[in-house]
Design an enzyme around this catalytic site. Sequence first.
Site, short mmCIF file in Angstrom:
data_model
loop_
_atom_site.label_atom_id
_atom_site.label_comp_id
_atom_site.label_asym_id
_atom_site.label_seq_id
_atom_site.Cartn_x
_atom_site.Cartn_y
_atom_site.Cartn_z
N VAL A 1 58.37 26.99 20.79
CA VAL A 1 57.80 26.82 22.30
C VAL A 1 56.61 25.97 22.28
O VAL A 1 55.51 26.48 21.33
CB VAL A 1 57.46 28.30 22.84
CG1 VAL A 1 56.64 28.03 24.43
CG2 VAL A 1 58.90 29.15 22.93
N ASP A 2 56.52 25.03 22.82
CA ASP A 2 55.17 24.35 23.22
C ASP A 2 54.28 25.23 23.72
O ASP A 2 54.50 25.77 24.81
CB ASP A 2 55.51 23.03 24.05
CG ASP A 2 55.13 21.94 23.40
OD1 ASP A 2 55.19 21.89 22.28
OD2 ASP A 2 55.53 20.67 24.24
N LYS A 3 53.17 25.04 23.14
CA LYS A 3 52.02 25.87 23.83
C LYS A 3 51.56 25.35 25.22
O LYS A 3 51.58 26.40 26.11
CB LYS A 3 50.84 25.84 22.90
CG LYS A 3 49.58 26.60 23.72
CD LYS A 3 48.18 26.52 22.84
CE LYS A 3 47.76 25.16 22.84
NZ LYS A 3 47.01 24.78 24.27
#
Length: 767
Positions: free
Chosen positions: A292-294
């Site tokens: 997951v991209d922050k």
Amino acid sequence: MALDGLSTLEAQRIVRETGPNAIPARRQPWWRRLAGKFWAPVPWMLEVTAVLELALGKWADAALVAAVLVLNAAIGFVQEGRARSALELLRSRLEVDARVLRDGRWVLLPATGIVPGDVVHVRVGDFVPADLDILEGDVLADQSGLTGESIPVERSTGSMLYSGTVIVRGEVTGRVTATGVRTYFGRTAELVGASAPEEHLGGLVLRMVRAFIALDLVLAASATGYLIVTGSDLQDIVSFAVVLLLASIPVALPAAFSLAGALGARRLAEVGVLTTRLPVLQDAASMEVLCVDKTGTLTRNRLSVERVVPLAAASAEDVLALAAAASDAATQDPIDLAILEQSPPRGDWTRSAFVPFDPATKRSEATLTTPRETLRVTKGSPAVLARLTGAEDREEVAELAATGARVLSIAVASETGAWEHMGLVSLADSVRDEAQPMLRRLGELGVRVMMVTGDSIQTAAAVAAQLGMVGAVIAADDLGTENIDLGRVAVVAQVLPEDKHALVRRLQTAGQIVGMTGDGVNDAPALRQAEVGIAVEGATDVAKAAAGAVLTRGGLTDIVALVEESRRIHQRSLTYALNVSVKKIEVPVLLALGVFAWREFVFTPLLMALLLLANDVVSMAITTDRATASGRPNTWRVGRVIAGALVVAFPMLIVSAGILGVARGALHLPLNEVRTIIFVTLVVSSQATIYIVRTGARLWRSRPSGTLIAVSALDLVGAGMLALRGWLMPPVPALTLIAVTLTLLLGATAADTLKALTFRQLGLHAP
């Protein structure tokens, strides 16, 4: 500074060496791409079947097989076009003009004519046409088209501007360092074209077909040899071989999986999840790890005031008010907007002058007039303001910066007096409210989440702690270390775009089904490589085209919906696969028994075509059935599916063989009438099997959908009417049909009992 551009002759020489500033198209004629869909093991088997049917003059049967073949090819052809559209979007981004210094004068040229070494000038609103090394000037650059992050970045002399960036403020002159596929943008395009996950669904179908064909070859070889020895007619032998082939190939299996995905995609669209590739819905059910991209997914991708630290006699409210006075909404600077949102301008002073933030001075300044005095207020870099005020607050600044926050100093001075340090303001991209509960829910579903971010290890660790993520925090450089156990990693920090693609590949090499979220052009290769590529809210067109699913709302909530719906799709697909497998075991064996027992063909190609319609095609209504999402990732294990099918097929086959034995051996009914009885037997058996295999518990413990019940009823009524009326087959009495149905219900009860004892051990329809 004096700038030297290239001459036209030099540019022509270089372009011959490096090629134009464009992403080369790799176009293949559409007809060749479509023809490739008919060149694979499963299509070959369907094609052989269709040819044999034509050779026997069975036009309707051949048309049915050909229709399924064309449908499967069309679905694959459309899906392949998704990746091509991503490349087309990337290419279109370079179709701009640029200001270039050629032959000592500035000219406007198509961006495709730029070469390394050219001097280019870009200003507000321009699209950067190539990778540039800035020679002079300062700009605020919007890289959202590349990174997906909405906050513009400062770029000045000595730094790089990448192709694909848009200039928001200022202007610069730079020298071209890379063009075309050698740019950061172009390398991304090349990687998108070379990326693709393994086709799990196609492999599943092929493995199942191999199992059925192996059974068919054994039966066909034995029965054909027996028929040849006993002097049967060659055309009859070929006809029997065709019937066995049709009985063994699950012709509607790919179409059923596609239909299950299409119906699931429609349900997901209603909650804001758009599916661009149907196989992603089967893969999402098996997803074990989600990268997951922050920014923008776990966080809001929007700066907000996190803390205010007063360092003088002023209160926190006063420090924030002074920061707001040195801000202006007209600049559309994200920092100014965040401060003004938290502290609107006060009414007890008037701002008589304002100097916006300047990258050269690294601060903004305002002049305020109050009833008592005139003040100057400035906000900016702590290091710069420390030189103005003579007061350094290194410990406080370091403490705030360690959390990943952006820290500003605030100072004030009288009209002629010295600057006085008033305090610090930290701004950060705050964590979404729903992020932590959703991470917990994904964990409950057996999906391990890894946070992927370009932030430092310290910042990434701080955000992970806020989210309650447990595990190691590593740098992207550590991914190349063989002894890193990614199963224990919660966060990968300092990630560059190519690192995301490498991370997905490494996880896939370890045998895991991988999900990846992203929103920028730089995310496109990883989104394309992952089995479950998810473009989040606000993603670029390129990211959307490369991904398999697109979220229209922020956060992780809809990813949970994607996982749960995909697992319901898996349960429906599993039911169909089990039902088909039972039939592909029961039907060929029963037909072979007729040959060995009486040297008779108890089925004709026409009846087999009708059976395919009544069983394989009609049974696609399973895709509308009620289903419960399992609590862990689903995996396709063909061996276990076949084993489960054998458990159910064994009692059903015994009953079907008993009906055949009584009808032909004991009652000596005419062969044509026996064929009708066997047709009805197999239709009823197929419908009973659906309700047996759709759950791991006893069949009455789970209520099927109304659509499935209605379609089953129509199928049984239709088969009964054909048999009673003698349409397309000899008629049989109603009492015979009732007796067949009751006998099969006894077999179904036995099969359901065996299933309930074994499916849990096999992991089929596990909770």
